[in-house]
Design a protein around this motif. Sequence first.
Motif, mmCIF file in Angstrom:
data_model
loop_
_atom_site.group_PDB
_atom_site.id
_atom_site.type_symbol
_atom_site.label_atom_id
_atom_site.label_comp_id
_atom_site.label_asym_id
_atom_site.label_seq_id
_atom_site.Cartn_x
_atom_site.Cartn_y
_atom_site.Cartn_z
ATOM 1 N N HIS A 47 49.190 46.086 34.584
ATOM 2 C CA HIS A 47 48.673 46.121 36.035
ATOM 3 C C HIS A 47 47.480 45.697 36.209
ATOM 4 C CE1 HIS A 47 50.364 48.121 39.690
ATOM 5 N NE2 HIS A 47 49.064 48.012 39.953
ATOM 6 N N CYS A 48 47.256 44.943 37.206
ATOM 7 C CA CYS A 48 46.066 44.395 37.647
ATOM 8 C C CYS A 48 45.884 44.636 39.206
ATOM 9 C CB CYS A 48 46.084 42.725 37.617
ATOM 10 S SG CYS A 48 44.562 41.962 38.166
ATOM 11 N N MET A 49 44.571 45.150 39.456
ATOM 12 C CA MET A 49 44.243 45.224 40.669
ATOM 13 C C MET A 49 42.796 44.673 40.923
ATOM 14 S SD MET A 49 45.148 49.556 41.313
ATOM 15 C CE MET A 49 45.016 49.497 43.051
ATOM 16 N N VAL A 50 42.643 44.279 42.170
ATOM 17 C CA VAL A 50 41.415 43.567 42.581
ATOM 18 C C VAL A 50 40.847 44.266 43.984
ATOM 19 C CG1 VAL A 50 40.470 41.641 43.637
ATOM 20 C CG2 VAL A 50 42.250 41.494 41.715
ATOM 21 N N PHE A 51 39.528 44.696 43.740
ATOM 22 C CA PHE A 51 38.924 45.115 44.999
ATOM 23 C C PHE A 51 37.609 44.340 45.609
ATOM 24 C CE2 PHE A 51 40.622 48.582 42.696
ATOM 25 C CZ PHE A 51 41.229 49.264 43.512
ATOM 26 N N ALA A 52 37.499 44.196 46.839
ATOM 27 C CA ALA A 52 36.421 43.531 47.308
ATOM 28 C C ALA A 52 35.411 44.703 47.662
ATOM 29 C CB ALA A 52 36.800 42.753 48.449
ATOM 30 N N CYS A 139 31.576 41.449 46.072
ATOM 31 C CA CYS A 139 31.974 41.518 44.835
ATOM 32 C C CYS A 139 33.308 41.701 44.501
ATOM 33 C CB CYS A 139 31.457 42.701 43.915
ATOM 34 S SG CYS A 139 31.693 42.959 42.469
ATOM 35 N N PHE A 140 33.940 40.636 43.787
ATOM 36 C CA PHE A 140 35.413 40.681 43.496
ATOM 37 C C PHE A 140 35.498 41.589 42.205
ATOM 38 C CE2 PHE A 140 34.782 37.293 46.379
ATOM 39 C CZ PHE A 140 36.038 37.479 47.554
ATOM 40 N N TYR A 141 36.162 42.547 42.352
ATOM 41 C CA TYR A 141 36.198 43.560 41.035
ATOM 42 C C TYR A 141 37.569 43.502 40.460
ATOM 43 C CZ TYR A 141 35.409 48.357 38.924
ATOM 44 O OH TYR A 141 35.339 49.334 37.991
ATOM 45 N N VAL A 142 37.689 42.979 39.331
ATOM 46 C CA VAL A 142 38.952 42.802 38.839
ATOM 47 C C VAL A 142 39.428 43.762 37.488
ATOM 48 C CG1 VAL A 142 40.772 40.969 37.875
ATOM 49 C CG2 VAL A 142 38.891 40.384 39.362
ATOM 50 N N ASN A 143 40.350 44.434 37.844
ATOM 51 C CA ASN A 143 40.754 45.732 36.831
ATOM 52 C C ASN A 143 42.213 44.993 36.057
ATOM 53 O OD1 ASN A 143 38.602 47.844 37.568
ATOM 54 N ND2 ASN A 143 39.118 46.972 39.258
ATOM 55 N N PHE A 144 42.286 45.431 35.021
ATOM 56 C CA PHE A 144 43.235 44.940 33.952
ATOM 57 C C PHE A 144 43.690 46.616 33.197
ATOM 58 C CE2 PHE A 144 40.348 41.336 33.345
ATOM 59 C CZ PHE A 144 41.085 40.618 34.223
ATOM 60 N N TYR A 145 44.827 46.996 33.555
ATOM 61 C CA TYR A 145 45.412 48.305 33.048
ATOM 62 C C TYR A 145 46.484 48.190 32.096
ATOM 63 C CZ TYR A 145 42.845 49.795 37.317
ATOM 64 O OH TYR A 145 41.590 49.877 38.335
ATOM 65 N N ARG A 146 46.354 49.252 31.142
ATOM 66 C CA ARG A 146 47.674 49.404 30.265
ATOM 67 C C ARG A 146 48.048 50.978 30.522
ATOM 68 N NH1 ARG A 146 47.632 46.309 25.511
ATOM 69 N NH2 ARG A 146 49.169 47.642 24.615
ATOM 70 N N ILE A 147 49.335 51.198 30.610
ATOM 71 C CA ILE A 147 49.961 52.501 30.773
ATOM 72 C C ILE A 147 50.501 53.149 29.601
ATOM 73 C CG2 ILE A 147 50.584 52.049 33.067
ATOM 74 C CD1 ILE A 147 53.513 51.861 32.128
ATOM 75 N N THR A 148 50.930 54.333 29.552
ATOM 76 C CA THR A 148 51.129 55.147 28.353
ATOM 77 C C THR A 148 52.191 54.569 27.307
ATOM 78 O OG1 THR A 148 50.714 57.287 29.634
ATOM 79 C CG2 THR A 148 52.095 57.263 27.400
ATOM 80 N N ALA A 149 53.320 53.810 27.944
ATOM 81 C CA ALA A 149 54.373 53.085 27.503
ATOM 82 C C ALA A 149 53.751 52.265 26.371
ATOM 83 C CB ALA A 149 55.614 52.811 28.288
ATOM 84 N N GLN A 150 52.704 51.322 27.056
ATOM 85 C CA GLN A 150 51.960 50.388 26.077
ATOM 86 C C GLN A 150 50.856 50.625 25.030
ATOM 87 O OE1 GLN A 150 50.910 48.631 30.046
ATOM 88 N NE2 GLN A 150 51.562 46.604 29.184
#
Length: 266
Positions: A47-52, A139-150
């Motif tokens: 999953h990816c989320m981006v915040f300003a 600030c463009f804050y880019v987050n990369f996630y892994r969940i339990t199954a991964q």
Amino acid sequence: MRSHGTGSGLGSGLTAGDITPAVLAIGRSDFPNILIDTLRRQADVGHCMVFALKRAGAATCLLDAGNIPIGGDLGAAYAGQFHQSDPNRDVLFEAEGGAPIMLPSFAPRMYGARYRKIFFHDSGIVDKCATAIWTGDTCFYVNFYRITAQGRFSDAERARLQTIAPAIGASVARHFQQDSTATPDQNLAALFTARAPLSALTPREQEVCRRILLGFSSEAISQALGISLHSTLTYRKRAYERLGISSQNELFSIVLGLLASPRGLN
């Protein structure tokens, strides 16, 4: 490989073309889907989320894509109040404008109990990497996630994210500042017109190189420009000589390097 003075920071195990789909999708409505597909191929990002984030204090969720069903709720909660308690906030706000930021490795103990419950336990997130870049007061804050199954990111996947993060962050920032009506070729044309060393090419050399970046074959370039195959190959050869490169991959590297530099976002 000859130097062209605009290195993108790509590691030896990564080719520039690996993230080109995301770069070429800048300004398009399908950018979020192409971005997450690119991240999945490169490091199995879930999953990816981006915040300003604004220096004045406001926060906005710009992008939420991937395999977390409550991602939209998490984005709204973070933008609404939790950005103030993000343990990475000091690192983000102490950074110099324009320089890519790689955030510290994820550790649950960094986060308060309520934050940890909402953003990790309830959502199934087990690991996170993040990058950021400032353009002006945003600030463009880019987050990369892994969940339990991964499971957590492997060392190799984390290293790969660190390698591509500057270009990914710059592409995200450019996307959210880009005219949504511009085509990929128009975006590239603007870069070739304004930024050295690409601006040093002749107009015809620029046209050929832009189409190379868009995935055209030499034969398709010849047809599109109404010139012979021999002329197309000649323009390509001259362009590469001017840029001090010898391959298509090095051309991609120049473009990604420009995107990852502060002026590449103007």
